[in-house]
Design a protein around this motif. Structure first.
Motif, PDB file in Angstrom:
ATOM      1  N   UNK A  68      47.482  16.947  88.539  1.00  0.00           N
ATOM      2  CA  UNK A  68      47.222  16.426  89.226  1.00  0.00           C
ATOM      3  C   UNK A  68      46.123  16.279  87.599  1.00  0.00           C
ATOM      4  N   UNK A  69      44.933  17.861  87.798  1.00  0.00           N
ATOM      5  CA  UNK A  69      44.124  17.828  87.404  1.00  0.00           C
ATOM      6  C   UNK A  69      44.217  17.844  85.518  1.00  0.00           C
ATOM      7  N   UNK A  70      45.481  18.180  85.203  1.00  0.00           N
ATOM      8  CA  UNK A  70      46.198  17.906  83.682  1.00  0.00           C
ATOM      9  C   UNK A  70      46.342  16.498  83.594  1.00  0.00           C
ATOM     10  N   UNK A  71      46.068  15.134  83.834  1.00  0.00           N
ATOM     11  CA  UNK A  71      46.395  14.040  83.702  1.00  0.00           C
ATOM     12  C   UNK A  71      45.262  13.332  84.120  1.00  0.00           C
ATOM     13  N   UNK A  72      43.840  13.600  85.285  1.00  0.00           N
ATOM     14  CA  UNK A  72      43.029  13.328  85.673  1.00  0.00           C
ATOM     15  C   UNK A  72      42.045  13.681  84.644  1.00  0.00           C
ATOM     16  N   UNK A  73      42.650  15.322  84.377  1.00  0.00           N
ATOM     17  CA  UNK A  73      41.308  15.238  83.031  1.00  0.00           C
ATOM     18  C   UNK A  73      41.072  14.818  81.762  1.00  0.00           C
ATOM     19  N   UNK A  74      42.123  14.507  81.446  1.00  0.00           N
ATOM     20  CA  UNK A  74      42.588  13.558  80.107  1.00  0.00           C
ATOM     21  C   UNK A  74      42.290  12.484  80.318  1.00  0.00           C
ATOM     22  N   UNK A  75      42.565  11.930  81.456  1.00  0.00           N
ATOM     23  CA  UNK A  75      41.878  10.594  81.787  1.00  0.00           C
ATOM     24  C   UNK A  75      40.617  10.305  81.751  1.00  0.00           C
ATOM     25  N   UNK A  76      40.240  10.703  82.580  1.00  0.00           N
ATOM     26  CA  UNK A  76      38.427  10.981  82.950  1.00  0.00           C
ATOM     27  C   UNK A  76      37.411  11.279  81.380  1.00  0.00           C
ATOM     28  N   UNK A  77      38.441  11.772  80.170  1.00  0.00           N
ATOM     29  CA  UNK A  77      37.302  12.326  79.170  1.00  0.00           C
ATOM     30  C   UNK A  77      37.933  11.168  78.209  1.00  0.00           C
ATOM     31  N   UNK A  78      39.431  10.753  78.762  1.00  0.00           N
ATOM     32  CA  UNK A  78      39.568   9.679  77.390  1.00  0.00           C
ATOM     33  C   UNK A  78      39.022   8.547  77.240  1.00  0.00           C
ATOM     34  N   UNK A  79      38.957   7.658  78.342  1.00  0.00           N
ATOM     35  CA  UNK A  79      38.381   6.738  79.345  1.00  0.00           C
ATOM     36  C   UNK A  79      36.505   6.212  77.921  1.00  0.00           C
ATOM     37  N   UNK A  80      35.930   7.954  78.077  1.00  0.00           N
ATOM     38  CA  UNK A  80      34.832   7.682  78.203  1.00  0.00           C
ATOM     39  C   UNK A  80      34.508   7.610  76.615  1.00  0.00           C
ATOM     40  N   UNK A  81      35.358   8.349  76.320  1.00  0.00           N
ATOM     41  CA  UNK A  81      35.465   9.009  74.862  1.00  0.00           C
ATOM     42  C   UNK A  81      35.239   6.834  73.781  1.00  0.00           C
TER      43      UNK A  81
END
Length: 257
Positions: A68-81
């Protein structure tokens, strides 16, 4: 096809962003593993130890958290970037031509590299606990691809919106913070009351995360058919709508700034 013709531009942007991100850092590329590892430890303590969610699973709880953490971490960083990428390159957009979609796509690609490297933590966790995934792992790349499409689509949409209306840049971090609790990163969908599961599954990350758990944790809790199908439908809808919207407004981006 036009994106492929300008692929060298994308490579240059990705290479530059990677260098800038880790230049003059003491641990360098090790941060690719440190950040999701620390997040996993905090969530294991909060949801596993304090909330007691780990008592309902025979599978090592840190592995459930990692999925859960790895995909959420990706999404929560990729969207703002991706959202901020066009504004950060407006000086280039106003001077030369290339497909503007390259910029948010390159921003997401940088975080996608971190996303792929972070799965090394899951592999190390499997070795630590003596746990091997089952045949379902063959579907793992498909859920990763869907997550990449979702992040890219949301980034394309928000990147344009952020150029037109700067309030978006303040709103999105708040929505991501709220979305963390509406996404099964630290728990599974089994914790959601039955009457609310269908509505809850409209969050496309639910189907992706539960699908990743199913593919990596030997079919844990059975195949999440409804969340996966809903997630796929929502992802495709967002992807098609975001692409059409971006292409329709791409030519006037320089004038919107």
């Amino acid at each position: 096809m036009e994106l492929w013709k300008f692929r060298e531009v994308a490579k240059m942007l990705i290479r530059r962003d990677l260098i800038v991100r880790f230049r003059q850092t003491y641990f360098g590329l090790a941060w690719l593993l440190f950040k999701p590892l620390i997040l996993m430890a905090v969530m294991s303590f909060a949801f596993g130890f304090l909330a007691g969610f780990d008592k309902n699973h025979s599978i090592p709880y840190p592995l459930i958290i990692f999925c859960g953490v790895i995909p959420w971490y990706f999404f929560s960083n990729a969207v703002p970037d991706g959202m901020n990428s066009l504004l950060g390159h407006m000086h280039i957009i106003q001077k030369t031509y290339f497909p503007r979609a390259i910029i948010p796509c390159a921003a997401v690609a940088v975080d996608a590299i971190e996303f792929l490297v972070a799965w090394l933590l899951f592999a190390l966790g499997c070795l630590w606990f003596g746990y091997l995934p089952g045949w379902q792992i063959v579907f793992f790349p498909l859920f990763c691809l869907q997550l990449l499409v979702l992040c890219t689509a949301v980034s394309l949409w928000l990147a344009v919106a952020n150029v037109k209306l700067r309030d978006i840049g303040n709103l999105v971090p708040f929505l991501l913070m709220s979305g963390f609790f509406l996404t099964p990163a630290g728990y599974t969908i089994a914790r959601i009351p039955e009457p609310w599961k269908l509505l809850y599954a409209l969050n496309p990350l639910v189907g992706i995360i539960e699908g990743l758990r199913w593919s990596l944790l030997r079919g844990m809790d059975g195949f999440p058919e409804t969340p996966v199908l809903l997630s796929l439908a929502v992802t495709l809808t967002i992807g098609l709508a975001a692409t059409r919207h971006f292409l329709a407004i791409e030519a006037s981006l320089a004038d919107l700034a």
